[in-house]
Design a protein around this motif. Sequence first.
Motif, PDB file in Angstrom:
ATOM      1  N   GLU A  41       0.821  -1.214   0.000  1.00 51.53           N
ATOM      2  CA  GLU A  41       0.000   0.000   0.000  1.00 51.53           C
ATOM      3  C   GLU A  41       0.850   1.257   0.000  1.00 51.53           C
ATOM      4  O   GLU A  41       0.421   2.286  -0.515  1.00 51.53           O
ATOM      5  CB  GLU A  41      -0.934  -0.002   1.207  1.00 51.53           C
ATOM      6  CG  GLU A  41      -1.977  -1.095   1.134  1.00 51.53           C
ATOM      7  CD  GLU A  41      -2.937  -1.051   2.295  1.00 51.53           C
ATOM      8  OE1 GLU A  41      -2.950  -0.044   3.043  1.00 51.53           O
ATOM      9  OE2 GLU A  41      -3.679  -2.030   2.464  1.00 51.53           O
ATOM     10  N   HIS A  42       2.045   1.194   0.579  1.00 48.63           N
ATOM     11  CA  HIS A  42       2.961   2.336   0.642  1.00 48.63           C
ATOM     12  C   HIS A  42       4.394   1.835   0.549  1.00 48.63           C
ATOM     13  O   HIS A  42       4.682   0.704   0.934  1.00 48.63           O
ATOM     14  CB  HIS A  42       2.808   3.110   1.966  1.00 48.63           C
ATOM     15  CG  HIS A  42       1.474   3.745   2.132  1.00 48.63           C
ATOM     16  ND1 HIS A  42       1.173   4.968   1.604  1.00 48.63           N
ATOM     17  CD2 HIS A  42       0.358   3.316   2.751  1.00 48.63           C
ATOM     18  CE1 HIS A  42      -0.081   5.276   1.896  1.00 48.63           C
ATOM     19  NE2 HIS A  42      -0.593   4.273   2.597  1.00 48.63           N
ATOM     20  N   VAL A  43       5.263   2.686   0.049  1.00 48.13           N
ATOM     21  CA  VAL A  43       6.695   2.411   0.046  1.00 48.13           C
ATOM     22  C   VAL A  43       7.349   3.497   0.886  1.00 48.13           C
ATOM     23  O   VAL A  43       7.054   4.692   0.718  1.00 48.13           O
ATOM     24  CB  VAL A  43       7.267   2.428  -1.395  1.00 48.13           C
ATOM     25  CG1 VAL A  43       8.772   2.275  -1.371  1.00 48.13           C
ATOM     26  CG2 VAL A  43       6.619   1.337  -2.223  1.00 48.13           C
ATOM     27  N   ALA A  57       5.405  11.134  -2.984  1.00 48.44           N
ATOM     28  CA  ALA A  57       4.515  10.744  -4.073  1.00 48.44           C
ATOM     29  C   ALA A  57       3.268  10.166  -3.413  1.00 48.44           C
ATOM     30  O   ALA A  57       3.273   9.926  -2.200  1.00 48.44           O
ATOM     31  CB  ALA A  57       5.191   9.735  -4.995  1.00 48.44           C
ATOM     32  N   PRO A  58       2.196   9.936  -4.165  1.00 47.41           N
ATOM     33  CA  PRO A  58       0.945   9.499  -3.518  1.00 47.41           C
ATOM     34  C   PRO A  58       1.083   8.341  -2.532  1.00 47.41           C
ATOM     35  O   PRO A  58       0.447   8.349  -1.501  1.00 47.41           O
ATOM     36  CB  PRO A  58       0.051   9.131  -4.710  1.00 47.41           C
ATOM     37  CG  PRO A  58       0.505  10.068  -5.782  1.00 47.41           C
ATOM     38  CD  PRO A  58       2.015  10.161  -5.601  1.00 47.41           C
ATOM     39  N   ALA A  59       1.905   7.355  -2.795  1.00 45.38           N
ATOM     40  CA  ALA A  59       2.050   6.229  -1.861  1.00 45.38           C
ATOM     41  C   ALA A  59       3.512   5.999  -1.484  1.00 45.38           C
ATOM     42  O   ALA A  59       3.904   4.899  -1.134  1.00 45.38           O
ATOM     43  CB  ALA A  59       1.454   4.967  -2.460  1.00 45.38           C
ATOM     44  N   ALA A  60       4.312   7.071  -1.540  1.00 43.04           N
ATOM     45  CA  ALA A  60       5.739   6.945  -1.249  1.00 43.04           C
ATOM     46  C   ALA A  60       6.168   8.001  -0.236  1.00 43.04           C
ATOM     47  O   ALA A  60       5.832   9.181  -0.381  1.00 43.04           O
ATOM     48  CB  ALA A  60       6.556   7.087  -2.537  1.00 43.04           C
ATOM     49  N   TRP A  61       6.923   7.568   0.751  1.00 38.30           N
ATOM     50  CA  TRP A  61       7.358   8.441   1.837  1.00 38.30           C
ATOM     51  C   TRP A  61       8.866   8.336   2.032  1.00 38.30           C
ATOM     52  O   TRP A  61       9.455   7.278   1.812  1.00 38.30           O
ATOM     53  CB  TRP A  61       6.695   8.011   3.142  1.00 38.30           C
ATOM     54  CG  TRP A  61       5.224   8.239   3.176  1.00 38.30           C
ATOM     55  CD1 TRP A  61       4.254   7.490   2.555  1.00 38.30           C
ATOM     56  CD2 TRP A  61       4.542   9.278   3.861  1.00 38.30           C
ATOM     57  NE1 TRP A  61       3.023   8.006   2.822  1.00 38.30           N
ATOM     58  CE2 TRP A  61       3.160   9.102   3.626  1.00 38.30           C
ATOM     59  CE3 TRP A  61       4.967  10.333   4.654  1.00 38.30           C
ATOM     60  CZ2 TRP A  61       2.204   9.954   4.156  1.00 38.30           C
ATOM     61  CZ3 TRP A  61       4.015  11.180   5.193  1.00 38.30           C
ATOM     62  CH2 TRP A  61       2.641  10.996   4.939  1.00 38.30           C
ATOM     63  N   LEU A  62       9.461   9.434   2.486  1.00 38.47           N
ATOM     64  CA  LEU A  62      10.841   9.412   2.962  1.00 38.47           C
ATOM     65  C   LEU A  62      10.789   9.606   4.465  1.00 38.47           C
ATOM     66  O   LEU A  62      10.224  10.591   4.949  1.00 38.47           O
ATOM     67  CB  LEU A  62      11.687  10.526   2.341  1.00 38.47           C
ATOM     68  CG  LEU A  62      13.106  10.583   2.916  1.00 38.47           C
ATOM     69  CD1 LEU A  62      13.897   9.347   2.513  1.00 38.47           C
ATOM     70  CD2 LEU A  62      13.817  11.844   2.493  1.00 38.47           C
TER      71      LEU A  62
END
Length: 116
Positions: free
Chosen positions: A3-5, A43-48
């Motif tokens: 669902e997320h990276v 990004a919509p499903a990407a986090w740092l």
Amino acid sequence: MFEHVLAVIAVRDIDSADGWYRRLFDRPADNNPMPSLVEWQVAPAAWLQVTVDSERSGSSLFNVAVGDIEVFVEAARSRGIDFGDIVDANKGVRLSTVSDPDGNSITAIGGFREQY
């Protein structure tokens, strides 16, 4: 399926890192779930995630594909993030890299495609 990276950058000092990454992204963190962790949605499903981990600090790599590498690098430089020269890699891909205060490597990628 995922669902997320979440990519993780290890740092020694969260306050110093928070200030540097605020300048990189040109905005404050989107989330601060605990004193040792700040997060930016990139990004919509990407986090740092930037987190305190002294043992791993300085060994993280973070790559980000950008639409116009010249514009991105110049804007970052105007905020005190000193990306290196833009270099040609392969098949139209161009790269520019900077190290955060802990020595972690952040590379901007221009000309990125999902398939080559």
